[in-house]
Motif scaffolding. Structure first.
Motif, PDB file in Angstrom:
ATOM      1  N   GLU A   1       0.825  -1.203   0.000  1.00  0.00           N
ATOM      2  CA  GLU A   1       0.000   0.000   0.000  1.00  0.00           C
ATOM      3  C   GLU A   1       0.863   1.258   0.000  1.00  0.00           C
ATOM      4  O   GLU A   1       0.488   2.275  -0.582  1.00  0.00           O
TER       5      GLU A   1
ATOM      6  N   ASP B   1      -0.099   6.570  -2.816  1.00  0.00           N
ATOM      7  CA  ASP B   1      -0.935   7.476  -3.600  1.00  0.00           C
ATOM      8  C   ASP B   1      -2.010   8.133  -2.760  1.00  0.00           C
ATOM      9  O   ASP B   1      -2.384   9.284  -2.998  1.00  0.00           O
ATOM     10  N   ASN B   2      -2.540   7.421  -1.760  1.00  0.00           N
ATOM     11  CA  ASN B   2      -3.699   7.912  -1.023  1.00  0.00           C
ATOM     12  C   ASN B   2      -3.407   8.332   0.405  1.00  0.00           C
ATOM     13  O   ASN B   2      -4.184   9.082   0.990  1.00  0.00           O
ATOM     14  N   ARG B   3      -2.306   7.861   0.979  1.00  0.00           N
ATOM     15  CA  ARG B   3      -2.031   8.174   2.371  1.00  0.00           C
ATOM     16  C   ARG B   3      -0.543   8.041   2.658  1.00  0.00           C
ATOM     17  O   ARG B   3       0.221   7.517   1.846  1.00  0.00           O
TER      18      ARG B   3
ATOM     19  N   PRO C   1      -4.306  10.098   5.749  1.00  0.00           N
ATOM     20  CA  PRO C   1      -4.712  10.255   4.344  1.00  0.00           C
ATOM     21  C   PRO C   1      -4.274  11.632   3.844  1.00  0.00           C
ATOM     22  O   PRO C   1      -4.283  12.611   4.604  1.00  0.00           O
TER      23      PRO C   1
ATOM     24  N   ARG D   1      -2.414  15.255  -4.299  1.00  0.00           N
ATOM     25  CA  ARG D   1      -3.386  14.197  -4.046  1.00  0.00           C
ATOM     26  C   ARG D   1      -4.493  14.602  -3.076  1.00  0.00           C
ATOM     27  O   ARG D   1      -5.435  13.836  -2.868  1.00  0.00           O
TER      28      ARG D   1
ATOM     29  N   GLU E   1      -8.230  14.277  -4.165  1.00  0.00           N
ATOM     30  CA  GLU E   1      -8.694  13.011  -4.731  1.00  0.00           C
ATOM     31  C   GLU E   1      -9.653  12.311  -3.766  1.00  0.00           C
ATOM     32  O   GLU E   1      -9.410  12.281  -2.553  1.00  0.00           O
ATOM     33  N   PRO E   2     -10.746  11.725  -4.252  1.00  0.00           N
ATOM     34  CA  PRO E   2     -11.692  11.038  -3.360  1.00  0.00           C
ATOM     35  C   PRO E   2     -11.037   9.900  -2.575  1.00  0.00           C
ATOM     36  O   PRO E   2     -11.393   9.648  -1.418  1.00  0.00           O
ATOM     37  N   GLU E   3     -10.084   9.211  -3.220  1.00  0.00           N
ATOM     38  CA  GLU E   3      -9.432   8.094  -2.536  1.00  0.00           C
ATOM     39  C   GLU E   3      -8.549   8.539  -1.373  1.00  0.00           C
ATOM     40  O   GLU E   3      -8.185   7.728  -0.526  1.00  0.00           O
ATOM     41  N   ALA E   4      -8.203   9.838  -1.348  1.00  0.00           N
ATOM     42  CA  ALA E   4      -7.307  10.340  -0.310  1.00  0.00           C
ATOM     43  C   ALA E   4      -8.053  10.888   0.900  1.00  0.00           C
ATOM     44  O   ALA E   4      -7.441  11.464   1.801  1.00  0.00           O
TER      45      ALA E   4
ATOM     46  N   GLY F   1     -10.341  10.686   4.442  1.00  0.00           N
ATOM     47  CA  GLY F   1     -10.296   9.814   5.611  1.00  0.00           C
ATOM     48  C   GLY F   1      -9.824  10.558   6.841  1.00  0.00           C
ATOM     49  O   GLY F   1      -9.649  11.778   6.828  1.00  0.00           O
TER      50      GLY F   1
END
Length: 211
Positions: free
Chosen positions: A7, A72-74, A87, A175, A178-181, A183
């Motif tokens: 990850e 990429d996300n956290r 995140p 990033r 971004e929705p994935e980032a 949290g």
């Protein structure tokens, strides 16, 4: 299920000198503690066990354990006694003053794996000032090498810690939306290191008081 190393496989930041120093200290502790266990008389082996329980987790915590893993996300920040998952959407900024820090949700987390060297920063600043003034960069040992045989060093410099922090800050800014980032920040304490160190310190105190 994706494993933690996968990850956060994009970027990894560690302190090489800290790891090298930690390995040397662990070897020294193993040598001295092992000798006391094998050859010590009376309560010496007990003191050796208590000392190893106290010292070894602390050496691991402050030298080998720290790392920053950026995906990429956290980003994962593993400090001596805490592991922080952040995140990118929660990151306000990443900065390097006297230490490298990540700011998020009103909290500041130090990045132990990216030590700031004021000496390296000063060297980079002086080098860049010489370039801006049109002076010849220093080369070789103590700046004694000049002429055609001197190494080419005509590019601006950045201290290693500042370069790492700038890379993390750029990644956070890129990033963040971004929705994935999205949290929240999660924190886990390193009880696997804290518990044996505390037990060893308590055992040392008991042995000292009852000795």
């Amino acid at each position: 299920m994706t494993s933690e190393p996968q990850e956060y496989a994009d970027r990894s930041y560690r302190s090489g000198p800290a790891i090298a120093g930690g390995v040397l200290l662990l070897g020294l502790a193993a040598w001295m503690g092992g000798d006391a266990l094998l050859r010590g008389d009376g309560r010496v082996p007990l003191f050796a066990v208590a000392g190893l329980l106290t010292v070894v987790p602390l050496i691991v915590a402050f030298t080998v354990r720290p790392v920053v893993l950026a995906g990429d996300n956290r980003v994962l920040i593993r400090n001596p006694f805490r592991t922080i998952h952040v995140p990118w959407g929660a990151v306000e900024t990443v900065r390097a003053r006297y230490s490298a820090e990540l700011l998020t949700e009103g909290a500041v987390y130090q990045l132990w794996a990216i030590p700031v060297s004021l000496r390296e920063r000063g060297k980079a600043t002086r080098h860049n000032q010489r370039l801006a003034a049109g002076e010849e960069p220093r080369g070789g040992l103590l700046g004694t090498m000049r002429g055609p045989s001197a190494p080419q060093d005509n590019q601006p410099r950045t201290a290693p810690a500042d370069a790492s922090v700038a890379e993390l800050r750029e990644l956070a800014e890129r990033r963040r939306e971004e929705p994935e980032a999205a949290g929240t920040v999660t924190i886990r304490w390193a009880w696997e290191l804290m518990a044996p160190a505390a037990f060893g310190a308590l055992l040392l105190m008991i042995l000292w008081v009852t000795g």
